[in-house]
Design a protein around this motif. Structure first.
Motif, PDB file in Angstrom:
ATOM      1  N   SER A  13       0.823  -1.216   0.000  1.00  0.00           N
ATOM      2  CA  SER A  13       0.000   0.000   0.000  1.00  0.00           C
ATOM      3  C   SER A  13       0.857   1.266   0.000  1.00  0.00           C
ATOM      4  CB  SER A  13      -0.967  -0.003   1.175  1.00  0.00           C
ATOM      5  OG  SER A  13      -0.275  -0.119   2.377  1.00  0.00           O
ATOM      6  N   ILE A  14       1.973   1.234   0.730  1.00  0.00           N
ATOM      7  CA  ILE A  14       2.877   2.400   0.731  1.00  0.00           C
ATOM      8  C   ILE A  14       3.512   2.560  -0.649  1.00  0.00           C
ATOM      9  CG2 ILE A  14       5.148   3.166   1.559  1.00  0.00           C
ATOM     10  CD1 ILE A  14       3.266   3.866   3.649  1.00  0.00           C
ATOM     11  N   LEU A  17       0.935   3.830  -2.972  1.00  0.00           N
ATOM     12  CA  LEU A  17       0.617   5.212  -2.602  1.00  0.00           C
ATOM     13  C   LEU A  17       1.657   6.153  -3.205  1.00  0.00           C
ATOM     14  CD1 LEU A  17      -0.547   7.480  -0.518  1.00  0.00           C
ATOM     15  CD2 LEU A  17       1.260   6.685   0.946  1.00  0.00           C
ATOM     16  N   ASN A  20       1.326   6.207  -7.074  1.00  0.00           N
ATOM     17  CA  ASN A  20       0.189   7.040  -7.485  1.00  0.00           C
ATOM     18  C   ASN A  20       0.471   8.514  -7.275  1.00  0.00           C
ATOM     19  OD1 ASN A  20      -1.439   4.944  -8.189  1.00  0.00           O
ATOM     20  ND2 ASN A  20      -2.427   4.787  -6.200  1.00  0.00           N
ATOM     21  N   LYS A 104       8.039   7.282   8.611  1.00  0.00           N
ATOM     22  CA  LYS A 104       6.634   6.984   8.331  1.00  0.00           C
ATOM     23  C   LYS A 104       5.837   7.031   9.632  1.00  0.00           C
ATOM     24  CE  LYS A 104       7.666   3.071   5.987  1.00  0.00           C
ATOM     25  NZ  LYS A 104       7.442   1.797   5.315  1.00  0.00           N
ATOM     26  N   PRO A 105       4.654   7.572   9.694  1.00  0.00           N
ATOM     27  CA  PRO A 105       3.962   8.248   8.606  1.00  0.00           C
ATOM     28  C   PRO A 105       4.596   9.608   8.303  1.00  0.00           C
ATOM     29  CG  PRO A 105       2.664   8.390  10.626  1.00  0.00           C
ATOM     30  CD  PRO A 105       3.834   7.533  10.927  1.00  0.00           C
ATOM     31  N   PHE A 106       4.520   9.995   7.033  1.00  0.00           N
ATOM     32  CA  PHE A 106       5.188  11.227   6.615  1.00  0.00           C
ATOM     33  C   PHE A 106       4.204  12.181   5.956  1.00  0.00           C
ATOM     34  CE2 PHE A 106       5.486   7.915   3.444  1.00  0.00           C
ATOM     35  CZ  PHE A 106       4.958   8.525   2.341  1.00  0.00           C
ATOM     36  N   PRO A 108       3.117  13.988   2.859  1.00  0.00           N
ATOM     37  CA  PRO A 108       3.420  13.821   1.439  1.00  0.00           C
ATOM     38  C   PRO A 108       4.063  15.063   0.820  1.00  0.00           C
ATOM     39  CG  PRO A 108       1.043  13.591   1.870  1.00  0.00           C
ATOM     40  CD  PRO A 108       1.701  13.751   3.181  1.00  0.00           C
TER      41      PRO A 108
ATOM     42  N   THR B 327       0.050   8.021   6.615  1.00  0.00           N
ATOM     43  CA  THR B 327       0.890   7.449   5.560  1.00  0.00           C
ATOM     44  C   THR B 327       1.830   6.397   6.153  1.00  0.00           C
ATOM     45  OG1 THR B 327       2.302   9.371   5.823  1.00  0.00           O
ATOM     46  CG2 THR B 327       0.855   9.363   3.907  1.00  0.00           C
ATOM     47  N   SER B 328       1.258   5.499   6.924  1.00  0.00           N
ATOM     48  CA  SER B 328       2.045   4.423   7.537  1.00  0.00           C
ATOM     49  C   SER B 328       1.680   3.106   6.851  1.00  0.00           C
ATOM     50  CB  SER B 328       1.705   4.333   9.019  1.00  0.00           C
ATOM     51  OG  SER B 328       0.335   4.025   9.157  1.00  0.00           O
ATOM     52  N   SER B 332      -2.107   3.323   5.124  1.00  0.00           N
ATOM     53  CA  SER B 332      -1.907   4.043   3.864  1.00  0.00           C
ATOM     54  C   SER B 332      -2.789   3.553   2.717  1.00  0.00           C
ATOM     55  CB  SER B 332      -0.449   3.967   3.450  1.00  0.00           C
ATOM     56  OG  SER B 332      -0.062   2.626   3.405  1.00  0.00           O
ATOM     57  N   LYS B 333      -3.358   2.349   2.866  1.00  0.00           N
ATOM     58  CA  LYS B 333      -4.143   1.788   1.764  1.00  0.00           C
ATOM     59  C   LYS B 333      -5.294   2.725   1.350  1.00  0.00           C
ATOM     60  CE  LYS B 333      -5.194  -2.769   1.792  1.00  0.00           C
ATOM     61  NZ  LYS B 333      -6.113  -3.888   2.099  1.00  0.00           N
ATOM     62  N   PHE B 335      -5.382   5.707   0.764  1.00  0.00           N
ATOM     63  CA  PHE B 335      -5.003   6.708  -0.237  1.00  0.00           C
ATOM     64  C   PHE B 335      -4.915   6.124  -1.651  1.00  0.00           C
ATOM     65  CE2 PHE B 335      -3.084   8.360   3.743  1.00  0.00           C
ATOM     66  CZ  PHE B 335      -3.825   9.517   3.827  1.00  0.00           C
TER      67      PHE B 335
END
Lengths: 128, 394
Positions: A13-14, A17, A20, A104-106, A108, B327-328, B332-333, B335
């Motif tokens: 997913s990261i 992400l 994208n 992370k989390p960051f 964007p 955004t971890s 994060s999925k 997004f």
């Protein structure tokens, strides 16, 4: 022509992400582990690499070391991603030749700025 | 290759020759001219790798490479160009004609070189037998049908609502000075400016624009967290004096272990972010109150839909300071799905009446899963629209 970015993260997913999010501005390729990324690098030349540290097959440190051993990617800018905020990790990354380190989390937008900073250092230097 | 690596070095650098020959694993053949190199290749010997200087008497690395690759017997031998000065043209040329590597002196140490040659050997073996083609990564695609639906719905609703929008914009303008709309940076699949009608006094906006305030306070939180240096770290307290659980970091006049600093900073950020949720700073206008209550302030989001920033149904795009928390690996999925005006969790909430933050994140991720490969079905979107609309009407 769009600049090429290689994203390496075992977490799909990261990885997606980032693909994208960045693909409007850059030509982005995602890889799930360091070994796969190294094989891809034999036929491709990225302008920047974003790499996760904690990965199962080959972790980010080993990948970074191998990347710096290659003549073609000796000076390619690398941004390391980590789930852990710790200064020893940061120091290790910088010692191995990474340009930046993001936890992370960051944000964007911060990642986007880091990419620009590394891809266009002269532009930034002129601003200073 | 562990015992012996046969390297042919074409060039005359004493430094390189000395470095290569000093490693007992390397058996080095030194050749100084292009003609001698070609004779060597024709002699029937097959080295493991060829290191060649860019410019050599009577030739260049590129000529030798072309010649060597022309001999089928040597097409698996690694070829590395050695330059004394970086040349962008040579670098690009070397890469484009598939020369294995391009080093600028000083060369890496022999361990690195040997490990690089080992990798190249393995890679050549693999690429010579492309056994299993790797599964192509399934991306979360935005279906064309969804985009068409968005354009049709957004433009029709926009047309139908345009008289109301016109009246509301006039009312906003008459009640208070300033722009009738405002933009706020949001993150869905990408960063974009979300449009909304202004519901607060423009003066408040100038000084305390929502996004700016929140973002500013958030950065303040990051920069100057309320760290209590008098409370010792619980882990360091158990260690002998002078030892710490993590590296010491220095602030203006104090020292603190990194673990304790980060932990306190996170706790402080949590308190701050809950504090920020109360929008007491902003003076809501009368029209603002009405358009907020009726959700008319969100109508300009249809422009975002038409622009392709958002969809009618999707996960709500988040302000950057909130997106930064998600955004971890775990969250994060969400997004990967398109950003949207109506979300799955809103439909679920209508049935359950209330929904927790964790459930909301789970549902956002679940909605994103509908975009893997060809799994997307418009029926889910229709159901979400229907349920949310019924809930709003009732």
């Amino acid at each position: 022509m769009k600049q090429k970015i290689l994203v390496i993260d075992d977490e799909r997913s990261i990885r997606l992400l980032l693909v994208n999010f960045l693909s409007k501005m850059y030509d982005v390729v995602g890889k799930g582990d360091g070994e796969e990324a190294l094989e891809w690098l034999e036929g491709n030349l990225p302008d920047l690499v974003i790499c996760d540290i904690q990965m199962p097959k080959m972790d980010g440190y080993v990948f970074l070391e191998k990347l710096r051993q290659r003549g073609y990617t000796r000076h390619t800018p690398v941004i390391m991603l980590s789930g852990v905020e710790s200064s020893p990790e940061r120091v290790k990354c910088y010692t191995l030749g990474a340009q930046d380190f993001l936890v992370k989390p960051f944000n964007p937008e911060e990642l986007s700025a880091l990419i620009k900073k590394n891809l266009f250092p002269v532009h930034y230097a002129l601003k200073w | 290759m562990e015992n012996n690596v046969t390297i042919v070095y074409i060039g005359g650098s004493d430094e390189i020759i000395e470095a290569l020959t000093s490693d007992s694993r390397c058996s080095v053949e030194v050749i100084s001219t292009a003609r001698a190199a070609m004779n060597y290749f024709n002699s029937g010997i097959k080295p493991d790798a060829v290191l060649c200087e860019t410019n050599i008497p009577d030739g260049s690395a590129f000529i030798i490479y072309d010649y060597m690759r022309g001999l089928q017997r040597l097409d698996q031998v690694a070829f590395i160009v050695v330059a004394f000065e970086f040349s962008e043209d040579d670098f690009k040329r070397a890469f484009s004609i598939k020369i294995d590597d391009y080093y600028v002196t000083p060369l890496p140490d022999s361990d690195t070189l040997v490990s690089r040659l080992e990798f190249l050997k393995e890679y050549r073996k693999k690429s010579a037998n492309p056994a299993q083609s790797k599964e192509k990564e399934v991306n979360y695609l935005m279906p064309v049908s969804k985009r068409i639906f968005d354009i049709i719905v957004a433009s029709s609703v926009f047309l139908i609502l345009s008289p109301i929008l016109l009246i509301v914009t006039i009312a906003i303008r008459l009640e208070s000075k300033g722009k009738v709309y405002y933009t706020s940076k949001r993150f869905g699949r990408e960063i974009f400016n979300l449009y909304r009608l202004r519901s607060m006094c423009a003066s408040t906006y100038t000084d305390f624009q929502i996004a700016d305030i929140v973002e500013h306070q958030y950065t303040t939180t990051q920069k100057n967290p309320n760290i209590d240096f008098t409370v010792p770290c619980p882990f360091c307290a158990d260690l002998p004096e002078g030892e710490t659980c993590s590296p010491i970091i220095h602030t203006d006049n104090n020292m603190i272990c990194e673990y304790w600093y980060i932990r306190q900073r996170k706790e402080f950020a949590k308190i701050q972010s809950s504090f920020l949720k109360a929008p007491d700073y902003f003076r809501i206008t009368k029209v603002g109150k009405f358009i907020r209550h009726t959700n008319i302030d969100k109508f300009p989001q249809l422009i975002n839909v038409l622009k392709g920033d958002m969809s009618i149904v999707g996960n709500h795009p988040l302000p950057l300071y909130k997106a930064e928390l998600l955004t971890s690996d775990l969250f994060s999925k969400r997004f990967l799905a398109p950003a949207g005006i109506l979300a799955l969790w809103q439909a679920e909430m209508s049935r359950k009446r209330s929904i927790t933050e964790v459930e909301r994140r789970r549902l956002d991720n679940a909605y994103a899963d509908h975009f893997i490969g060809g799994r997307y079905s418009m029926l889910l979107d229709f159901r979400i629209i229907l349920v949310v609309l019924i809930k709003k009407i009732l």
